[in-house]
Design an enzyme around this catalytic site. Structure first.
Site, PDB file in Angstrom:
ATOM      1  N   LYS A  21      51.483  -2.939   3.507  1.00  0.00           N
ATOM      2  CA  LYS A  21      51.746  -2.915   2.111  1.00  0.00           C
ATOM      3  C   LYS A  21      50.543  -2.832   1.224  1.00  0.00           C
ATOM      4  CE  LYS A  21      53.432  -6.804  -0.003  1.00  0.00           C
ATOM      5  NZ  LYS A  21      52.769  -6.945  -1.306  1.00  0.00           N
ATOM      6  N   SER A  22      49.408  -3.340   1.405  1.00  0.00           N
ATOM      7  CA  SER A  22      48.352  -3.189   0.757  1.00  0.00           C
ATOM      8  C   SER A  22      48.080  -1.811   0.863  1.00  0.00           C
ATOM      9  CB  SER A  22      47.222  -4.169   1.222  1.00  0.00           C
ATOM     10  OG  SER A  22      47.677  -5.332   0.826  1.00  0.00           O
ATOM     11  N   ARG A  26      47.553   1.300  -2.222  1.00  0.00           N
ATOM     12  CA  ARG A  26      46.268   2.288  -2.704  1.00  0.00           C
ATOM     13  C   ARG A  26      46.418   3.538  -2.322  1.00  0.00           C
ATOM     14  NH1 ARG A  26      45.601  -3.105  -1.641  1.00  0.00           N
ATOM     15  NH2 ARG A  26      43.722  -4.194  -2.442  1.00  0.00           N
ATOM     16  N   GLY A  94      52.192  -7.991  -7.990  1.00  0.00           N
ATOM     17  CA  GLY A  94      51.056  -8.334  -8.433  1.00  0.00           C
ATOM     18  C   GLY A  94      49.835  -7.134  -8.110  1.00  0.00           C
ATOM     19  N   GLN A 169      42.671  -8.023  -5.230  1.00  0.00           N
ATOM     20  CA  GLN A 169      43.373  -7.335  -6.350  1.00  0.00           C
ATOM     21  C   GLN A 169      42.367  -7.144  -7.481  1.00  0.00           C
ATOM     22  OE1 GLN A 169      47.154  -9.447  -6.956  1.00  0.00           O
ATOM     23  NE2 GLN A 169      47.956  -8.415  -5.050  1.00  0.00           N
ATOM     24  N   ASP A 315      48.045 -14.431   3.117  1.00  0.00           N
ATOM     25  CA  ASP A 315      49.599 -14.244   2.989  1.00  0.00           C
ATOM     26  C   ASP A 315      50.164 -14.779   4.187  1.00  0.00           C
ATOM     27  OD1 ASP A 315      49.319 -13.025   0.666  1.00  0.00           O
ATOM     28  OD2 ASP A 315      49.285 -10.849   1.486  1.00  0.00           O
ATOM     29  N   LYS A 342      50.939 -17.402  -6.445  1.00  0.00           N
ATOM     30  CA  LYS A 342      51.511 -16.111  -5.751  1.00  0.00           C
ATOM     31  C   LYS A 342      52.803 -15.876  -6.246  1.00  0.00           C
ATOM     32  CE  LYS A 342      48.172 -15.046  -3.101  1.00  0.00           C
ATOM     33  NZ  LYS A 342      47.330 -13.751  -3.415  1.00  0.00           N
ATOM     34  N   ARG A 346      53.294 -21.501  -3.641  1.00  0.00           N
ATOM     35  CA  ARG A 346      53.643 -21.345  -2.127  1.00  0.00           C
ATOM     36  C   ARG A 346      53.424 -22.944  -1.438  1.00  0.00           C
ATOM     37  NH1 ARG A 346      52.127 -15.017  -0.396  1.00  0.00           N
ATOM     38  NH2 ARG A 346      54.285 -14.473  -1.049  1.00  0.00           N
TER      39      ARG A 346
HETATM   40  C1  S3P Z   1      46.612  -8.057  -1.935  1.00  0.00           C
HETATM   41  C2  S3P Z   1      45.746  -8.922  -2.186  1.00  0.00           C
HETATM   42  C3  S3P Z   1      45.982 -10.537  -2.118  1.00  0.00           C
HETATM   43  C4  S3P Z   1      47.411 -10.296  -1.228  1.00  0.00           C
HETATM   44  C5  S3P Z   1      48.462  -9.792  -1.654  1.00  0.00           C
HETATM   45  C6  S3P Z   1      47.858  -8.098  -1.837  1.00  0.00           C
HETATM   46  C7  S3P Z   1      46.213  -6.765  -2.195  1.00  0.00           C
HETATM   47  O1  S3P Z   1      46.275 -11.182  -3.324  1.00  0.00           O
HETATM   48  O2  S3P Z   1      47.632 -11.936  -1.491  1.00  0.00           O
HETATM   49  O3  S3P Z   1      49.620 -10.028  -1.017  1.00  0.00           O
HETATM   50  O4  S3P Z   1      46.765  -5.594  -1.784  1.00  0.00           O
HETATM   51  O5  S3P Z   1      45.075  -6.399  -2.565  1.00  0.00           O
HETATM   52  P1  S3P Z   1      44.943 -11.422  -4.082  1.00  0.00           P
HETATM   53  O6  S3P Z   1      43.922 -10.354  -4.529  1.00  0.00           O
HETATM   54  O7  S3P Z   1      45.528 -12.017  -5.356  1.00  0.00           O
HETATM   55  O8  S3P Z   1      44.397 -12.722  -3.357  1.00  0.00           O
END
Ligand code: S3P
Length: 433
Positions: A21-22, A26, A94, A169, A315, A342, A346
């Protein structure tokens, strides 16, 4: 929809999970500001990534193949988005909101970012304050900058910023803005968080340097469109790998997942708990280390999870809490107050729902104490609309006697729509109804 899991299966087999996902977020965002085309293969098709894609479309970016795993982004080559015709809806994501804020900080028009009820409760000040310091105008509700967020970008100046919390993030938003500032933007983190932005920016030709906990980007930077084959998501695979680790006699293999050290704190934790974990076929893909990961189940013991491990397993803490209920001894999670902001709180969610299943759990301000050797009993539990809570509770259900019913489980589609099917393919009794 409800997710219904019947306990007592022993997981067996090899499985694939969808793209990370991350990295998928990006790849779309960086592809959008690069020059030329970016091809994203094995892109995650799930609600969060679609939120990013739809926001980009609303900003004038052409994207082909959306809804499939092979997506082509036509980059606009710099801060060349169009002013959006409506609010940018980041849904539940987020990552979409925070990373997009970094890019919009350099766009000299007004835009509004909003999201669902969960996202509207999540603090954006960790991004808004440094971006304001760089020159952008940003407004949100309360001093925590809750969404909707109103932005007006500007000609940015570089900053040096010390992040109060380890957040990939927040780090990424500042680095993305730094691409458009004239000079060197520097971010210091308190502990290592996922580093996909750094790796991918380097792959697209930006001058990014990393030293210990400090990242620097030199702007203005021109990104060249490229292609990425997204590795499979280690956070999705974690649900099954953690479950199998705590099941004597189980053996499963996750194929082709990212084993980036900033993502697999949970593998280190499983090993410390006594699990057998074997990485094979190690290779590199899209600048990420990738491997097939086999876990053999056994009798595990409780551990303490704190400090620098937390951002590397942020996560996966819900599913680790789920299996901690059945291991020998006590598991303590500390330094994890980030879990409270989150997609749901959680800590509160896992403590309350694991108790419903018969587990003994204490809530701490920054974590929880999970006592082991519980005899769980299936019952009705609530996801709070949080995908990772829904899936972690399904894993707890595998260890419970009888049936566990997870309400509001549609949210698994936010990151992993195929979760029930993959769980069933490993031998569990699962049903969506
Ligand atoms: C993510 C960073 C994390 C993670 C989120 C995805 C990202 O959040 O918990 O599921 O893709 O950069 P935080 O940056 O708030 O720690």
């Amino acid at each position: 929809m409800r997710l219904i899991v019947r306990g007592r299966a022993k997981l067996k087999g090899a499985f694939s999970v969808p793209g990370d996902k991350s990295i998928s977020h990006r790849a779309l965002l960086l592809g959008a500001i690069a020059e030329g085309e970016t091809l994203v293969e094995n892109c995650l098709v799930a609600e969060d990534v679609l939120s990013t894609a739809h926001c980009l479309q609303n900003l004038g970016v052409k994207i082909e193949g959306l809804g499939t795993t092979s997506v082509k982004v036509h980059g606009v080559g710099g801060a060349n988005f169009y002013r959006p015709s409506s609010h940018l809806d980041c849904g539940n994501s987020g990552t979409t909101m925070r990373l997009l804020m970094g890019i919009l900080a350099a766009h000299q028009f007004e835009s509004w970012l909003t999201g669902d009820a969960s996202l509207q409760k999540r603090p954006m000040e960790r991004v808004a304050i440094p971006l304001q310091r760089m020159g952008a105008k940003i407004e949100g509700r309360t001093e925590r900058f809750l969404p909707p967020i109103k932005m007006h970008g500007a000609k940015l100046r570089p900053i040096e910023w010390v992040l109060p919390v380890a957040s990939a993030q927040a780090k990424s938003a500042i680095l993305l803005a730094g691409l458009f500032a004239n000079g060197t933007t520097i971010v210091h983190e308190p502990a290592p968080s996922r580093d996909h932005t750094e790796r991918m920016l380097q792959a697209l030709g930006a001058k990014v340097t990393v030293r210990d906990l400090t990242v620097a980007v030199i702007g203005p930077a021109k990104l060249r469109g490229s292609s990425f084959v997204v590795p499979n998501d280690p956070s999705s695979a974690a649900f099954f790998l953690c479950a199998a680790a705590a099941m004597p006699g189980a053996e499963i293999t996750a194929l082709g997942i990212s084993v980036n050290p900033t993502r697999i704190g949970y593998i280190d934790i499983l090993q410390r708990m006594g699990a057998t974990v074997i990485l094979h076929n190690e290779r590199s893909q899209a600048g990420e280390p990738v491997a097939d990961v086999t876990v053999r189940g056994g009798k595990l013991k409780g551990v303490t999870i704190a400090g620098e491990l937390i951002p590397r397993t942020i996560d996966e803490l819900p599913v680790l809490a789920a299996i901690a209920t059945v291991v020998d001894g006590t598991t303590i999670v500390r330094d994890a107050q980030e879990l409270r902001v989150k997609e749901s709180d959680r800590i509160a969610a896992m403590v309350s729902e694991l108790r419903k299943l018969g587990a003994q759990v204490d809530e701490l301000p920054d974590g929880m104490v999970v006592y082991g050797n519980n005899k769980l009993k299936g019952t009705e539990v609530e996801s709070y609309g949080d995908h990772r809570i829904a899936m972690a509770l399904a894993i707890a259900g595998l260890f419970a006697e009888g049936e566990t019913v997870i309400h509001n489980a549609d949210c698994v589609a936010i990151s992993f729509p195929q979760f029930p099917q993959v769980l069933a393919s490993l031998g569990a009794e699962v049903e969506m109804a």
